[in-house]
Design an enzyme around this catalytic site. Structure first.
Site, mmCIF file in Angstrom:
data_model
loop_
_atom_site.group_PDB
_atom_site.id
_atom_site.type_symbol
_atom_site.label_atom_id
_atom_site.label_comp_id
_atom_site.label_asym_id
_atom_site.label_seq_id
_atom_site.Cartn_x
_atom_site.Cartn_y
_atom_site.Cartn_z
ATOM 1 N N ARG A 96 41.215 40.517 44.537
ATOM 2 C CA ARG A 96 40.319 39.378 44.414
ATOM 3 C C ARG A 96 40.137 38.719 45.784
ATOM 4 O O ARG A 96 41.087 38.677 46.583
ATOM 5 C CB ARG A 96 40.976 38.393 43.441
ATOM 6 C CG ARG A 96 40.201 37.130 43.156
ATOM 7 C CD ARG A 96 39.065 37.407 42.252
ATOM 8 N NE ARG A 96 38.531 36.208 41.631
ATOM 9 C CZ ARG A 96 37.304 36.165 41.108
ATOM 10 N NH1 ARG A 96 36.524 37.228 41.140
ATOM 11 N NH2 ARG A 96 36.864 35.077 40.529
ATOM 12 N N THR A 369 28.478 41.491 38.397
ATOM 13 C CA THR A 369 29.763 42.187 38.410
ATOM 14 C C THR A 369 29.540 43.599 37.871
ATOM 15 O O THR A 369 28.476 43.891 37.328
ATOM 16 C CB THR A 369 30.825 41.398 37.587
ATOM 17 O OG1 THR A 369 30.938 40.088 38.114
ATOM 18 C CG2 THR A 369 32.173 42.047 37.563
ATOM 19 N N THR A 387 33.319 42.953 41.894
ATOM 20 C CA THR A 387 32.256 41.946 41.878
ATOM 21 C C THR A 387 31.956 41.374 43.244
ATOM 22 O O THR A 387 32.832 41.362 44.119
ATOM 23 C CB THR A 387 32.667 40.796 40.919
ATOM 24 O OG1 THR A 387 31.566 39.918 40.752
ATOM 25 C CG2 THR A 387 33.852 40.009 41.440
ATOM 26 N N ILE A 388 30.723 40.896 43.395
ATOM 27 C CA ILE A 388 30.420 39.952 44.473
ATOM 28 C C ILE A 388 29.969 38.638 43.821
ATOM 29 O O ILE A 388 29.301 37.823 44.433
ATOM 30 C CB ILE A 388 29.380 40.508 45.480
ATOM 31 C CG1 ILE A 388 28.255 41.289 44.783
ATOM 32 C CG2 ILE A 388 30.053 41.354 46.532
ATOM 33 C CD1 ILE A 388 27.173 41.808 45.747
ATOM 34 N N ASN A 389 30.317 38.480 42.551
ATOM 35 C CA ASN A 389 30.042 37.319 41.708
ATOM 36 C C ASN A 389 28.602 37.294 41.234
ATOM 37 O O ASN A 389 28.283 37.892 40.225
ATOM 38 C CB ASN A 389 30.437 36.003 42.389
ATOM 39 C CG ASN A 389 30.569 34.888 41.371
ATOM 40 O OD1 ASN A 389 30.745 35.157 40.183
ATOM 41 N ND2 ASN A 389 30.483 33.654 41.793
ATOM 42 N N ASP A 411 33.618 30.580 41.892
ATOM 43 C CA ASP A 411 34.542 30.753 40.759
ATOM 44 C C ASP A 411 35.703 29.765 40.814
ATOM 45 O O ASP A 411 36.482 29.660 39.860
ATOM 46 C CB ASP A 411 35.064 32.194 40.701
ATOM 47 C CG ASP A 411 34.173 33.071 39.818
ATOM 48 O OD1 ASP A 411 33.318 32.523 39.102
ATOM 49 O OD2 ASP A 411 34.336 34.304 39.844
ATOM 50 N N SER A 440 39.221 34.283 37.694
ATOM 51 C CA SER A 440 38.210 35.267 37.297
ATOM 52 C C SER A 440 38.243 35.490 35.791
ATOM 53 O O SER A 440 39.237 35.202 35.125
ATOM 54 C CB SER A 440 38.521 36.584 38.005
ATOM 55 O OG SER A 440 37.719 37.627 37.492
ATOM 56 N N GLY A 461 29.713 40.454 33.294
ATOM 57 C CA GLY A 461 29.163 39.464 32.360
ATOM 58 C C GLY A 461 29.719 38.066 32.515
ATOM 59 O O GLY A 461 29.621 37.266 31.577
ATOM 60 N N GLY A 462 30.332 37.755 33.665
ATOM 61 C CA GLY A 462 30.832 36.393 33.875
ATOM 62 C C GLY A 462 31.767 35.977 32.754
ATOM 63 O O GLY A 462 32.661 36.723 32.353
HETATM 64 N N1 GLY Z 1 32.880 36.501 39.365
HETATM 65 C C1 GLY Z 1 33.057 36.683 37.993
HETATM 66 C C2 GLY Z 1 34.481 36.706 37.611
HETATM 67 O O1 GLY Z 1 35.317 37.011 38.432
HETATM 68 O O2 GLY Z 1 34.820 36.409 36.490
#
Ligand code: GLY
Length: 560
Positions: A96, A369, A387-389, A411, A440, A461-462
């Protein structure tokens, strides 16, 4: 005892479900990669066909996604890997992103203490210290078989050759082109209006990959790449320094493990909230005979929603980077606590989220993501979410190095009580501090049944990641779906706040929604986003592998 015997048999059958349903997804004999793009899956599979294992394939797939799927695939972001070796050894790798050393708790607040719009989401100020390349090297160092330089060279060749733009990709590029130009100017690579069938080549990225191939992890975190990266971010007002890059290390973590009926679920621990929250949700549901309710029935939706409501409330309050905050994991995951948490639940009416804690926010649609699942011919399994968010991260693209930078700083909880881009409200545990990792929702997961590998699963999917992964596992286990059917099945979501159930566009009738409303559930009527793109592998009873590649994207299973 005689009278008890049939009851015991029934309890046993409910507790030990068998799924021998015929596969409907791609089936292979030996090995498989399921990812967001055929090019990445094919390269990962080819690496295994040449004698590499799942961890070699992880390095190839992760890097190839930066070429084929720059929407989320990355060198400028971070991720989590959960693994299970053929011998049954399990573990988690945390790569992360981290807050830079210059970061501080109020860095995204103005002088009045209000969150400055866009500062944690768009451009250089949003960028956290990337972890992906460190993660790839850590995984490969521990488990890889093939020379890493050869793997990177293969990805560099893909970057040189380029990838063909799909219809979905063309739409995404068109949608985000104005912001990409706003952040980078109009001479940047993705200022080009790419159409379906066009080829995007990445000579700059190929060069960066070859520098890393030659110099290893330091090829990214030190020397010319690190210098260019830090000066580019700082020129845009961002905070990441060469020292931040040089200091970055991935961390090995013990995954969250728990039993759901006769499954053993292995998922990512903090700073991901995925494993914890899924553990709470499924354990709160476990006492019920879910299969008898029917898939996506009123009772199924109610039970899942009430468990998710309670779990997300805990997630948002308690969780953060375990290197910085004490998380009472044992207490929050104990059977007694979860039983008490569900005490107010009834099928007659909805619990109000206010009754659990207060707050009001708007949910934001998201399928950013990306996730990939791998099983090799030896039986090693790798589950990675990276991810890059946001979509194309912060939109900051380094044209000299050939990749996008994350906006993962969003985040963190910029201000307790104020929602981030996923509508998630954070608390003190997820406040910003130098060197801290942001919380995350990524939920890379591996499932065992009867002590053997059963499923590898995850999704983007956040905030909806956790519920999508949990529902996919339940679809196979409780509702007898094939892997592909489970991935395709319509999904719903609740995350405590905002207090509303959201449904995907297809698969939920008006009468079902009306019945839920009559019981006090708020239904999101305005927006009907897709939720996640699950990429999963099921191990069939005969040992073959069935891929579940989400039809919502260009996702593809490739293997042999
Ligand atoms: N950036 C989305 C997550 O890490 O949950």
């Amino acid at each position: 005892m005689r009278r008890l015997f049939p009851i015991l048999i029934l309890v046993f059958l409910i507790g030990c479900r068998q799924n021998s349903v015929a596969p409907t997804g791609t089936v292979t004999e030996n090995a498989m990669v399921v990812s967001a793009r055929i090019e990445a899956s094919a390269l990962g599979s080819a690496i295994m066909e040449e004698g590499g294992n799942a961890f070699d394939a992880m390095a190839a797939t992760e890097m190839a996604l930066a070429v084929a799927f720059p929407f989320a695939g990355n060198l400028g972001g971070g991720g989590f890997m959960v693994y299970r070796t053929a011998q049954g050894e399990i573990g988690g790798l945390d790569y992360r992103e981290k807050a830079p050393a210059a970061a501080h708790k109020e860095m995204y607040l103005d002088s009045l203490g209000n969150v400055i719009p866009n500062m944690s989401t768009v451009g250089a100020t949003a960028v956290g210290v990337p972890g992906t390349v460190a993660g790839v090297f850590a995984a490969h160092k521990k488990f890889g078989k093939l020379p890493i330089a050869d793997i990177f060279e293969k990805v560099a060749q893909l970057a040189d050759k380029g990838i063909i733009v799909t219809e979905k990709q063309a739409k995404r590029l068109e949608r985000y082109r104005p912001t990409i130009i706003e952040v980078n100017g109009d001479s940047t690579l993705f200022a080009t209006p790419f159409k379906v069938g066009d080829t995007i080549k990445y000579p700059a990225l190929a060069k960066t990959l070859r520098i890393i191939a030659k110099n290893g992890k330091d090829g990214f975190y030190k020397g010319e790449v690190a210098q260019k990266l830090a000066s580019h971010i700082q020129a845009g007002g961002g905070f990441v320094s060469e020292e931040d890059l040089a200091n970055y290390e991935a961390a090995w973590r013990d995954p969250v493990t728990f039993n759901y009926k006769d499954l053993r679920i292995i998922s990512m621990s903090p700073p991901s909230s995925g494993g914890f929250t899924m553990n709470q949700i499924l354990k709160m549901m476990e006492p019920h005979d879910l299969a008898s309710f029917g898939h996506n029935s009123e009772k199924h939706i109610q039970l899942f929603t009430e468990a998710a409501r309670r779990a997300y409330a805990d997630r948002n309050y308690w969780l953060g980077d375990p290197d910085f905050v004490e998380i009472p994991m044992e207490e929050l995951l104990s059977d007694q606590y979860l039983k008490e948490r569900m005490m107010g639940f009834t099928f007659d009416k909805a619990t109000k989220s206010e009754a659990i804690q207060r707050g009001e926010v708007n949910i934001v649609e998201s399928d950013q993501t990306t996730h990939y699942s791998i099983v090799d011919h030896e039986g090693n399994a790798v589950s990675v979410t990276t991810t890059i968010n946001g979509a194309y991260g912060s939109k900051l693209y380094n044209d000299e190095l050939g990749f996008f930078l994350n906006n993962e700083m969003d985040d963190f909880s910029a201000k307790p009580g104020v929602p981030n881009m996923f509508g998630l409200i954070g608390a003190e545990a997820n406040s910003i501090a130098p060197g801290k990792r942001m919380l995350s929702s990524m939920t890379p997961t591996i499932v065992e049944k009867d002590g053997a590998l059963y499923m590898v699963v995850g999704t983007p999917g956040g905030s909806t990641i956790i519920t999508a992964v949990a529902q996919t596992i339940l679809n196979v286990y409780e509702f007898d779906m094939s892997m592909q059917e489970a991935v395709n099945a319509p999904r719903f979501h609740h995350q405590w706040l905002p207090d509303m159930v959201i449904f995907e566009p297809q698969g939920f009738s008006d009468s079902l929604k009306l019945n839920l409303e009559a019981k006090g559930y708020k239904i999101n009527q305005d927006r009907t986003p897709i939720m996640g793109k699950v990429d999963a592998i099921r191990i069939l009873p005969d040992g073959r592998l069935e891929g579940g590649a989400d039809k919502r994207g260009d996702d593809t299973a490739v293997g042999f």
